[in-house]
Design an enzyme around this catalytic site. Structure first.
Site, short mmCIF file in Angstrom:
data_model
loop_
_atom_site.label_atom_id
_atom_site.label_comp_id
_atom_site.label_asym_id
_atom_site.label_seq_id
_atom_site.Cartn_x
_atom_site.Cartn_y
_atom_site.Cartn_z
N GLU A 1 -0.01 18.58 -7.03
CA GLU A 1 -1.32 18.48 -7.75
C GLU A 1 -2.22 17.45 -7.11
O GLU A 1 -3.39 17.17 -7.67
CB GLU A 1 -0.94 18.20 -9.04
CG GLU A 1 -0.04 19.18 -9.95
CD GLU A 1 1.19 18.85 -9.42
OE1 GLU A 1 1.55 17.75 -8.97
OE2 GLU A 1 2.12 19.74 -10.10
N SER A 2 -2.20 17.02 -5.89
CA SER A 2 -3.02 16.16 -5.23
C SER A 2 -2.26 14.81 -4.91
O SER A 2 -1.44 14.95 -4.06
CB SER A 2 -4.40 15.85 -5.96
OG SER A 2 -5.18 17.05 -5.70
N CYS B 1 -5.00 17.97 -9.98
CA CYS B 1 -5.34 19.10 -10.20
C CYS B 1 -4.62 20.02 -11.07
O CYS B 1 -3.49 19.75 -11.29
CB CYS B 1 -6.00 19.83 -8.90
SG CYS B 1 -4.84 20.83 -8.13
N SER C 1 0.94 -1.38 -0.01
CA SER C 1 -0.07 -0.15 -0.24
C SER C 1 0.87 1.25 0.06
O SER C 1 1.93 1.03 0.68
CB SER C 1 -0.86 -0.02 1.20
OG SER C 1 -1.99 -0.82 1.28
N HIS D 1 -2.93 -0.02 -3.85
CA HIS D 1 -2.82 -0.96 -3.20
C HIS D 1 -2.89 -2.04 -3.93
O HIS D 1 -3.67 -2.53 -4.89
CB HIS D 1 -4.46 -1.04 -2.37
CG HIS D 1 -4.43 0.25 -1.52
ND1 HIS D 1 -3.82 0.33 -0.31
CD2 HIS D 1 -5.29 1.21 -1.71
CE1 HIS D 1 -4.25 1.75 0.18
NE2 HIS D 1 -4.91 2.04 -0.77
#
Lengths: 142, 142
Positions: free
Chosen positions: A68-69, A89, A61, A74
């Site tokens: 930008e985010s 974004c 994970s 996983h």
């Protein structure tokens, strides 16, 4: 000939299901971390920080926070399956480049994607009590 | 009276849009990190690691990796908006408890959610070339 609709949104989020991947790759947390970072670079994103974890007995994970985010993964090596999220974004990044890169390095035979708009500008305006003025990305996007 | 459908899936993913939140909270990266961790605990998840970042001039991005997948947040304080993802696997955790907790502490007047199944067992079986046997969660879920 109609004009196409244009909607403004802060971010775009691609939910990806990778099926029939290379199982050896999916259980290698160093490779997964490396591939997720190169995916961010392929998308022209700026990496801020990342965390990756190898579970016992296996399965990885991890998250890469980008300016930008984020990108997350996983993996379930025993089933050849990985769930990936590519959330970006701004218009200087292209999450589909990250998608293509990961498809290749994970050796995914089959992929499924859903793109979801995040932070639709018209909705944010609609629910706000005050005039929000110009809604725009920050200079560094977030 | 028909019997309800039951589908098996590795994970569930709630995409949340929080509108009209408390702007002071959204720009406080220490509070956001604390609230995201308490959200994980409310959902009965096990926190593995977390990363949070305060952007210049403001806005917070962060991820909490849990044994059961992840929680992420991106905030736009000037618009009172936050994009949150609550991705959990296994039936010992309830992402909706994390949702309720965050709704309250962020002071969100309006929320919108979409729940997406991740890792549908029938699909994983359908695309696989070999018999995968019993598909189940790992002892520690991931």
């Amino acid at each position: 000939m109609g004009t196409l609709l244009k909607t403004e949104q802060l971010g775009r989020h691609i939910l990806v299901e990778y099926y029939n991947c290379d199982k050896e790759v999916l259980k290698d947390h160093k490779k997964i971390e490396e591939y997720m970072k190169t995916a961010a670079i392929e998308a022209k994103a700026t990496i801020v920080q990342s965390v990756f974890h190898l579970f016992n007995p296996w399965g990885v994970s991890g998250a890469v926070i980008i300016s930008e985010s984020h990108l997350t993964i996983h993996t379930w090596p025993e089933y050849g399956y990985a769930a990936v999220d590519l959330f970006t974004c701004g218009d200087s990044v292209n999450p589909w480049d990250a998608f293509d890169h990961l498809s290749e390095v994970l050796g995914a035979e089959k992929t499924e994607t859903t793109e979801v708009p995040r932070g639709l500008v018209d909705k944010i305006r609609h629910f706000a009590h005050e005039d929000l003025g110009d809604i725009k990305f920050k200079p560094d996007c977030k």
